[in-house]
Write a protein that holds these residues in place. Sequence first.
Motif, mmCIF file in Angstrom:
data_model
loop_
_atom_site.group_PDB
_atom_site.id
_atom_site.type_symbol
_atom_site.label_atom_id
_atom_site.label_comp_id
_atom_site.label_asym_id
_atom_site.label_seq_id
_atom_site.Cartn_x
_atom_site.Cartn_y
_atom_site.Cartn_z
ATOM 1 N N SER A 33 -18.867 -11.032 13.693
ATOM 2 C CA SER A 33 -18.568 -9.650 14.036
ATOM 3 C C SER A 33 -19.834 -8.791 14.020
ATOM 4 O O SER A 33 -20.699 -8.949 13.176
ATOM 5 C CB SER A 33 -17.567 -9.057 13.054
ATOM 6 O OG SER A 33 -16.329 -9.674 13.202
ATOM 7 N N THR A 34 -19.877 -7.869 14.945
ATOM 8 C CA THR A 34 -20.972 -6.901 14.973
ATOM 9 C C THR A 34 -20.633 -5.763 14.017
ATOM 10 O O THR A 34 -19.462 -5.559 13.675
ATOM 11 C CB THR A 34 -21.162 -6.341 16.395
ATOM 12 O OG1 THR A 34 -19.976 -5.627 16.759
ATOM 13 C CG2 THR A 34 -21.422 -7.452 17.392
ATOM 14 N N PRO A 35 -21.625 -4.984 13.588
ATOM 15 C CA PRO A 35 -21.323 -3.851 12.692
ATOM 16 C C PRO A 35 -20.331 -2.859 13.297
ATOM 17 O O PRO A 35 -19.470 -2.331 12.604
ATOM 18 C CB PRO A 35 -22.683 -3.203 12.467
ATOM 19 C CG PRO A 35 -23.667 -4.305 12.679
ATOM 20 C CD PRO A 35 -23.060 -5.182 13.743
ATOM 21 N N LEU A 36 -20.423 -2.616 14.613
ATOM 22 C CA LEU A 36 -19.482 -1.692 15.253
ATOM 23 C C LEU A 36 -18.068 -2.251 15.211
ATOM 24 O O LEU A 36 -17.110 -1.531 14.913
ATOM 25 C CB LEU A 36 -19.896 -1.419 16.705
ATOM 26 C CG LEU A 36 -18.968 -0.493 17.484
ATOM 27 C CD1 LEU A 36 -18.921 0.891 16.821
ATOM 28 C CD2 LEU A 36 -19.416 -0.375 18.922
ATOM 29 N N ASN A 41 -12.562 -2.186 13.140
ATOM 30 C CA ASN A 41 -11.480 -2.920 12.470
ATOM 31 C C ASN A 41 -11.079 -2.243 11.167
ATOM 32 O O ASN A 41 -9.899 -2.120 10.851
ATOM 33 C CB ASN A 41 -11.902 -4.362 12.191
ATOM 34 C CG ASN A 41 -11.843 -5.228 13.419
ATOM 35 O OD1 ASN A 41 -11.185 -4.886 14.392
ATOM 36 N ND2 ASN A 41 -12.547 -6.338 13.383
ATOM 37 N N ARG A 42 -12.080 -1.810 10.403
ATOM 38 C CA ARG A 42 -11.783 -1.174 9.118
ATOM 39 C C ARG A 42 -10.955 0.095 9.327
ATOM 40 O O ARG A 42 -9.934 0.291 8.675
ATOM 41 C CB ARG A 42 -13.084 -0.837 8.398
ATOM 42 C CG ARG A 42 -12.837 -0.140 7.095
ATOM 43 C CD ARG A 42 -14.093 0.161 6.341
ATOM 44 N NE ARG A 42 -15.269 0.072 7.198
ATOM 45 C CZ ARG A 42 -16.413 0.659 6.951
ATOM 46 N NH1 ARG A 42 -16.557 1.377 5.881
ATOM 47 N NH2 ARG A 42 -17.439 0.535 7.754
ATOM 48 N N TRP A 43 -11.377 0.957 10.253
ATOM 49 C CA TRP A 43 -10.644 2.204 10.459
ATOM 50 C C TRP A 43 -9.284 1.968 11.092
ATOM 51 O O TRP A 43 -8.335 2.698 10.829
ATOM 52 C CB TRP A 43 -11.480 3.194 11.265
ATOM 53 C CG TRP A 43 -12.507 3.818 10.379
ATOM 54 C CD1 TRP A 43 -13.831 3.542 10.344
ATOM 55 C CD2 TRP A 43 -12.262 4.763 9.340
ATOM 56 N NE1 TRP A 43 -14.434 4.272 9.368
ATOM 57 C CE2 TRP A 43 -13.497 5.036 8.728
ATOM 58 C CE3 TRP A 43 -11.130 5.418 8.868
ATOM 59 C CZ2 TRP A 43 -13.625 5.933 7.661
ATOM 60 C CZ3 TRP A 43 -11.249 6.292 7.813
ATOM 61 C CH2 TRP A 43 -12.478 6.549 7.232
ATOM 62 N N PHE A 44 -9.175 0.957 11.933
ATOM 63 C CA PHE A 44 -7.877 0.626 12.511
ATOM 64 C C PHE A 44 -6.877 0.314 11.409
ATOM 65 O O PHE A 44 -5.754 0.819 11.407
ATOM 66 C CB PHE A 44 -8.001 -0.559 13.475
ATOM 67 C CG PHE A 44 -6.667 -1.078 13.945
ATOM 68 C CD1 PHE A 44 -5.945 -0.389 14.889
ATOM 69 C CD2 PHE A 44 -6.136 -2.251 13.423
ATOM 70 C CE1 PHE A 44 -4.709 -0.854 15.324
ATOM 71 C CE2 PHE A 44 -4.913 -2.722 13.843
ATOM 72 C CZ PHE A 44 -4.194 -2.024 14.803
ATOM 73 N N PHE A 45 -7.272 -0.512 10.452
ATOM 74 C CA PHE A 45 -6.345 -0.891 9.394
ATOM 75 C C PHE A 45 -6.132 0.223 8.373
ATOM 76 O O PHE A 45 -5.064 0.314 7.772
ATOM 77 C CB PHE A 45 -6.789 -2.196 8.728
ATOM 78 C CG PHE A 45 -6.530 -3.374 9.622
ATOM 79 C CD1 PHE A 45 -5.246 -3.798 9.864
ATOM 80 C CD2 PHE A 45 -7.566 -4.028 10.244
ATOM 81 C CE1 PHE A 45 -4.986 -4.873 10.706
ATOM 82 C CE2 PHE A 45 -7.328 -5.099 11.086
ATOM 83 C CZ PHE A 45 -6.034 -5.522 11.317
ATOM 84 N N TYR A 46 -7.127 1.091 8.185
ATOM 85 C CA TYR A 46 -6.922 2.259 7.327
ATOM 86 C C TYR A 46 -5.832 3.162 7.896
ATOM 87 O O TYR A 46 -5.092 3.800 7.161
ATOM 88 C CB TYR A 46 -8.196 3.076 7.193
ATOM 89 C CG TYR A 46 -9.213 2.537 6.212
ATOM 90 C CD1 TYR A 46 -8.872 1.658 5.200
ATOM 91 C CD2 TYR A 46 -10.542 2.932 6.299
ATOM 92 C CE1 TYR A 46 -9.803 1.179 4.316
ATOM 93 C CE2 TYR A 46 -11.490 2.471 5.413
ATOM 94 C CZ TYR A 46 -11.112 1.597 4.420
ATOM 95 O OH TYR A 46 -12.049 1.134 3.544
ATOM 96 N N ILE A 47 -5.725 3.221 9.208
ATOM 97 C CA ILE A 47 -4.712 4.058 9.858
ATOM 98 C C ILE A 47 -3.412 3.282 10.039
ATOM 99 O O ILE A 47 -2.324 3.802 9.789
ATOM 100 C CB ILE A 47 -5.244 4.570 11.210
ATOM 101 C CG1 ILE A 47 -6.416 5.524 10.967
ATOM 102 C CG2 ILE A 47 -4.151 5.246 12.010
ATOM 103 C CD1 ILE A 47 -7.196 5.875 12.212
ATOM 104 N N TYR A 48 -3.520 2.025 10.467
ATOM 105 C CA TYR A 48 -2.334 1.228 10.790
ATOM 106 C C TYR A 48 -1.423 1.015 9.584
ATOM 107 O O TYR A 48 -0.210 1.196 9.688
ATOM 108 C CB TYR A 48 -2.763 -0.128 11.355
ATOM 109 C CG TYR A 48 -1.632 -1.112 11.460
ATOM 110 C CD1 TYR A 48 -0.694 -1.002 12.469
ATOM 111 C CD2 TYR A 48 -1.478 -2.136 10.527
ATOM 112 C CE1 TYR A 48 0.362 -1.892 12.564
ATOM 113 C CE2 TYR A 48 -0.431 -3.030 10.617
ATOM 114 C CZ TYR A 48 0.477 -2.897 11.634
ATOM 115 O OH TYR A 48 1.519 -3.767 11.712
ATOM 116 N N TYR A 49 -1.983 0.637 8.452
ATOM 117 C CA TYR A 49 -1.137 0.277 7.318
ATOM 118 C C TYR A 49 -0.258 1.442 6.852
ATOM 119 O O TYR A 49 0.966 1.292 6.785
ATOM 120 C CB TYR A 49 -1.976 -0.272 6.162
ATOM 121 C CG TYR A 49 -1.123 -0.735 5.018
ATOM 122 C CD1 TYR A 49 -0.418 -1.918 5.103
ATOM 123 C CD2 TYR A 49 -0.981 0.031 3.866
ATOM 124 C CE1 TYR A 49 0.399 -2.341 4.072
ATOM 125 C CE2 TYR A 49 -0.171 -0.384 2.830
ATOM 126 C CZ TYR A 49 0.515 -1.567 2.932
ATOM 127 O OH TYR A 49 1.313 -1.974 1.923
#
Length: 62
Positions: A33-36, A41-49
């Motif tokens: 994975s690239t840093p971007l 991914n991190r912010w997606f799951f912070y919102i999704y969960y």
Amino acid sequence: MSYDSFTAFSYNYGALLALIPIQLYSGERDRSSTPLKKKINRWFFYIYYPLHMMIIFMIAHI
């Protein structure tokens, strides 16, 4: 084995289904994975969960 409700049935077998990804996990992080991509991914799951938990809560209380 008899179940009083579908909730009890799905809770028990849902726990068994969780064993599949646990067994497939190799213990290593994704190094491709690239840093971007990691940040997205991190912010997606912070919102999704929390969002999907709120939706499930609202459906359960209709």
